[in-house]
Design an enzyme around this catalytic site. Structure first.
Site, PDB file in Angstrom:
ATOM      1  N   GLU A  11       0.853  -1.259  -0.160  1.00  0.00           N
ATOM      2  CA  GLU A  11      -0.068   0.037   0.025  1.00  0.00           C
ATOM      3  C   GLU A  11       0.586   1.317  -0.171  1.00  0.00           C
ATOM      4  OE1 GLU A  11      -0.611  -2.379   2.003  1.00  0.00           O
ATOM      5  OE2 GLU A  11      -2.874  -2.596   2.512  1.00  0.00           O
ATOM      6  N   ASP A  66      -2.070  -5.404   3.171  1.00  0.00           N
ATOM      7  CA  ASP A  66      -2.593  -5.610   4.611  1.00  0.00           C
ATOM      8  C   ASP A  66      -3.229  -7.099   4.833  1.00  0.00           C
ATOM      9  OD1 ASP A  66      -0.905  -3.570   5.376  1.00  0.00           O
ATOM     10  OD2 ASP A  66      -2.706  -2.198   5.594  1.00  0.00           O
ATOM     11  N   ASP A  97      -5.884  -7.812   6.401  1.00  0.00           N
ATOM     12  CA  ASP A  97      -7.299  -7.901   6.966  1.00  0.00           C
ATOM     13  C   ASP A  97      -8.230  -7.574   5.578  1.00  0.00           C
ATOM     14  OD1 ASP A  97      -6.780  -5.342   5.892  1.00  0.00           O
ATOM     15  OD2 ASP A  97      -6.842  -4.474   7.822  1.00  0.00           O
ATOM     16  N   GLU A 142      -9.730  -5.196   4.500  1.00  0.00           N
ATOM     17  CA  GLU A 142      -9.490  -3.965   3.591  1.00  0.00           C
ATOM     18  C   GLU A 142      -8.225  -4.331   2.791  1.00  0.00           C
ATOM     19  OE1 GLU A 142     -11.446  -1.069   2.416  1.00  0.00           O
ATOM     20  OE2 GLU A 142     -12.185  -2.162   4.467  1.00  0.00           O
ATOM     21  N   TYR A 176       1.083  -5.947  12.780  1.00  0.00           N
ATOM     22  CA  TYR A 176      -0.096  -5.055  11.972  1.00  0.00           C
ATOM     23  C   TYR A 176      -1.100  -4.758  13.229  1.00  0.00           C
ATOM     24  CZ  TYR A 176      -3.635  -3.914   8.658  1.00  0.00           C
ATOM     25  OH  TYR A 176      -4.377  -3.289   7.893  1.00  0.00           O
ATOM     26  N   ARG A 202      -4.052  -3.101  12.929  1.00  0.00           N
ATOM     27  CA  ARG A 202      -5.478  -3.172  12.672  1.00  0.00           C
ATOM     28  C   ARG A 202      -5.971  -4.549  12.952  1.00  0.00           C
ATOM     29  NH1 ARG A 202      -4.684   0.825   8.666  1.00  0.00           N
ATOM     30  NH2 ARG A 202      -5.329   2.759   9.391  1.00  0.00           N
ATOM     31  N   HIS A 256      -5.875 -13.209  13.193  1.00  0.00           N
ATOM     32  CA  HIS A 256      -4.917 -12.099  13.407  1.00  0.00           C
ATOM     33  C   HIS A 256      -4.095 -12.027  14.857  1.00  0.00           C
ATOM     34  CE1 HIS A 256      -7.091  -9.146  10.240  1.00  0.00           C
ATOM     35  NE2 HIS A 256      -6.514 -10.262   9.770  1.00  0.00           N
TER      36      HIS A 256
END
Length: 881
Positions: A7, A80, A82, A84, A294, A296, A341
């Site tokens: 990203e 990432d 997740d 998103e 990470y 989030r 996660h």
């Protein structure tokens, strides 16, 4: 060689070091595609088909990746780990479809930490894009779009001044508004406590509290008044006391689990006053630098190798006694947690905050917090001894109690103790007390208390409450809280969130006309359905269809609503706030000025709300809707020409007034305080200066027309005939002379319709081809100016640190594009103005200026819902013109 896409450029730079020259690592700069900000981007009639477009800023990044794929046969999507991140990978794959058709290999890899070991291991375990996760993203994105683009226009039409509504944003706002209403409705209750300072026979003091009176155990409100407290003090004074019992109980305290997103935001707020947005920004930079995992996540488990590393770090830093016999394992209690996660933790447990020496203060504070919490989570429990001492009078009528605590082994408390949102009573340490010994009275102290209203939310407690209710997701909390503040629905004062009048009215409107969609259970259940989509047990079109069927019907029901009807409903809903009881017991809705009209909620053209008398215009009584009477803030500053000069507070803020309203003069002279002037700074002299505006500077030297200085709707200005020129400072209105006025008017003439040109931020020197190079302030940010070339300064570069060499590069890049534009303009004269007519259309992408970057799509979308309509109308008008 493979092309790896992440990203951010910072992340790309770090990963490039780990992978070496065998890979090309490029950045997508967040999302590359989004729904166009206009009606029809999600079509419920076509099975919720979505129209996507590549953002203007993202086209060059997509092109760079496509160009790299011309010579490379493999694309690795490493966004990432997740929902998103999965969505960004999917968007990239779709946007690059034409570049990857020719048998090129596409794979997806994820890593929880940006370390060499994690990245290289991830490259050995490629997979394909997770379709259920992408579908959950599509459902969430479509929901937010449908709510924002359908409900927000209803707000604009029915509630003047409202800006937007959103699926999560509106529910979060409701929490804050309802808490404020609880506070306003709260009535404190008086109660008393009695503390007694006692002493052992050895002369050691300790504090006890009255817990029994008249042989009866006391409850909180059993001593309601000062008289009752005096009687209790008398009962203690007339008795002797001895220790009836001493009870010692061993106790342990286990450490807290490591951080996930929401608990990190809460602790950063409690301990360092960081807002959720600031916290996540600092965490993002720590993650991209490879210092933490990470950030989030809603998981609290820790990788086995990280647990063992933490135990080693504890042993080396604090000794073997602080290492528990077995590793601690944590399990998330949330039913919708993504268990895959990991928690937020340091990538290297031995990298203490002192060793890391981070330069940025926010990153340093946050890393210190994360390291301590992680290490403490694997440390031994704290051991303590709690002591309860009961003291009684010989007749058993009066009883006192002392509580104490002794820490025998500090354990994890040596490193970390969680902050608290509310103050509590700490138990002190007690001296050695023996059962049966005398307790001598030293001092008896009655103390008055009042019950306290529930506290306003801080960002920490709001995040905690949203998490408890299952509203939204940890990755979106920061954007939700930021949005409601940006919309001016809520303001933050001393870290507490306070609803503005506008926010109250939006909540009242939604609660009355769209109650189901701001209910906590409904919003939480919808999140559960979205989780079902992500695990493949439900289709996203099924979720959207059920939601849209009921939601569109609710929207249709409001079509015939009149604004007066809306205001009446809001007036009724907010009545306890708008019309609090009066001390004399009279009707709080009767106008205090005329005594006949009834008070009603009204809205101004500006969108603000206020309370006004129903007898308008005969009676001009008004006050803000916060319940404070306009007259309550009046202050007479002195007199001028026999009339009082008063400082008052109205619905549009503080102002000064000369005299009072009369039948002959219903509107006495008034003047609002200019921006930056506080009510406390207003003196009689300054008030008269304001009331005497406009100020005549003198006749213009060319035509003799009077030049005046005044304060207007858009700030201070000077006027000559029909020419208005803005001034930078309100104080200048009272001091400006003719020479300065001529200079300002001349600058206005050179730049009609604009403010005086701002000077350069920095002079860089001369261009090799001649001409000065300057750094200039611009409407859209700083830029480098040379001759006719204006080159934007990238956001990553501090304009004040820009060097001449860097400026030359920016100018060269910009100048390289200039000839194309010039050629296009050298068409026949009849076509010369065509490009100018199309300019508004080119500005459409600007509506996406807040396009989500990494993982905050839900609430950025709902935050920006109102913008597209405004842009659309502007474009249409210009096109017609």
């Amino acid at each position: 060689m493979p092309v790896v896409v992440v990203e951010s450029p910072a992340k790309a730079k770090t990963i490039n070091k780990y992978l070496g020259s065998n890979y090309v690592v490029l950045a997508s700069y967040g999302h590359v595609r989004d729904l166009p900000p206009k009606d029809g981007s999600v079509n419920p009639d076509d099975n919720f088909a979505m129209t996507w477009e590549i953002a203007a800023d993202s086209r060059k990044h997509v092109k760079a990746i496509a160009d790299a794929l011309k010579t490379d046969d493999e694309l690795i999507l490493a966004t990432d780990p997740d929902r998103e991140g999965e969505a960004i990978s999917w968007h990239l794959q779709e946007a690059l479809a034409s570049s990857i058709k020719k048998g090129k290999k596409v794979s997806r890899v994820t890593f929880n930490a940006i370390t060499k070991a994690a990245v290289t291991e991830a490259m050995t375990r490629p997979r394909q894009v997770d379709v259920p996760l992408v579908q959950a993203y599509l459902a969430r994105r479509a929901l937010d779009y449908l709510v924002g683009f359908t409900l927000s226009p209803v707000l604009w039409r029915k509630l003047p001044g409202a800006k937007s509504a959103g699926r999560v944003q509106s529910v979060c706002l409701r929490l804050i508004v309802e808490r404020e209403m609880e506070i306003e409705a709260f009535r404190p209750q008086e109660f008393w406590s009695v503390d007694v300072m006692l002493a052992t026979p050895r002369g050691q003091d300790y504090a006890a509290r009255l817990v029994m009176l008249g042989g009866k155990k006391l409850d909180k409100f059993d001593i309601p008044t000062a008289t009752a407290a005096e009687l209790a003090v008398s009962a203690i004074d007339h008795r002797t006391f001895s220790v009836k019992g001493v009870e010692k109980k061993p106790a342990t305290r286990n450490p807290y689990p490591p951080f996930m997103t929401s608990t990190l935001q809460q602790e950063a707020s409690r301990k360092h006053g960081m807002g959720a947005k600031m916290c996540m920004s600092a965490a993002q930079r720590l993650y991209e630098a490879g210092y933490i995992t990470y950030m989030r996540t809603d998981g609290i488990d820790m990788a086995p190798e990280a647990v063992m590393q933490a135990r080693d770090a504890i042993k080396s830093e604090f000794g073997a006694a602080y290492v528990p016999d077995s590793p601690r394992m944590y399990k998330n209690k949330a039913k919708n947690a993504q268990e895959a996660h990991e928690c937020i933790r340091p990538t290297d447990m031995h990298a203490t905050p002192e060793k890391l020496r981070l330069a940025d203060p926010d990153q340093r504070k946050l890393y210190d917090l994360i390291w301590k919490r992680t290490i403490a989570s694997q440390m031994a429990a704290a051991r303590m001894e709690r002591t309860v001492v009961d003291v009684q009078s010989p007749d058993g009528q009066v009883g006192l109690r002392a509580n104490g605590q002794v820490i025998l082994f500090d354990g994890f408390l040596r490193v970390y103790d969680e902050g608290r949102d509310d103050d509590g009573d700490d138990e002190g340490r007690l001296p050695q007390i023996m059962e049966g010994e005398a307790a001598d009275k030293r001092k008896v102290t009655p103390e008055q208390h009042f019950t306290q209203a529930p506290p306003r939310y801080t960002e920490a407690t709001l995040v905690k409450r949203m998490e408890e209710l299952g509203i939204g997701r940890p990755s979106t909390y920061a954007s939700v809280i930021t949005t409601i503040q940006d919309r001016e629905y809520v303001r933050k004062d001393k870290n507490r969130l306070i609803p503005e009048d506008k926010g109250r009215m939006v909540t009242a409107f939604l609660t009355n006309f769209f109650r189901r969609y701001v209910e906590y259970d409904f919003t939480a259940d919808l999140e559960t359905e979205l989780d079902d989509v992500s695990d493949g047990s439900r289709t996203y079109t099924e979720v959207l269809s059920r939601f849209w069927r009921d939601f569109s019907a609710a929207i249709a029901e409001t079509a015939d609503l009149r604004i007066t009807e809306v205001l009446d409903k809001i007036d009724e809903f907010l009545a306890p706030h708008l019309y609090p009881p009066r001390e004399d017991g009279s009707d709080p809705r009767v106008c205090p000025t005329c005594g006949q009209g009834r008070l009603h909620l009204k809205t101004a053209r500006s969108g603000g709300a206020f309370i006004g008398c129903g007898n308008y215009p005969e009676c001009r009584y008004t006050r803000p809707i916060n319940g404070a009477d306009e007259a309550s803030g009046d202050r007479v500053l002195g007199q001028d020409e026999g009339l009082d000069i008063s400082l008052k507070t109205g619905r549009f803020g503080p102002y000064v007034q000369k005299g009072e309203a009369t039948t002959e003069q219903p509107k006495p002279p008034r003047s609002s305080l200019p921006k930056g002037w506080s009510p406390e700074s207003i003196t009689l002299e300054r008030a008269i200066m304001l009331l005497n505006l406009p100020r005549q500077i003198g006749p213009h030297p060319e035509d003799g027309a009077m030049v005046e200085a005044a304060l207007g709707r858009f700030g201070p200005y000077i006027k000559h005939n029909t020419t208005y020129a803005n001034l930078a400072d309100a104080e200048e209105v009272f001091t400006i002379g003719m020479n300065r006025a001529m200079e300002v008017l001349a600058q206005k003439a050179l730049r009609p319709g604009r403010a005086p040109a701002a000077g350069p931020l920095k002079e860089l020197g001369a261009h090799p081809d001649g001409g000065a190079i300057q750094v200039m302030p611009g409407r859209y940010g700083p830029y480098v100016k040379w001759e006719g070339v204006n080159a934007t300064v990238p956001k990553t570069i501090d304009p004040m640190e820009l060097t001449l060499d860097e400026a030359l590069v920016l100018i060269a890049e910009k100048a390289g594009k200039t000839p194309v534009k010039k050629t296009a303009r050298k068409k026949p004269e009849g076509e010369a103005k065509k490009p100018a007519a199309k300019k508004p259309a080119a500005k459409k992408p600007a509506a996406k200026k807040a396009a989500p970057k990494a993982a905050e799509v839900d609430d950025v979308v709902e935050a920006e819902a109102p913008a597209p309509k405004a842009v659309k109308r502007t474009v249409k008008k210009k096109a017609e013109g």
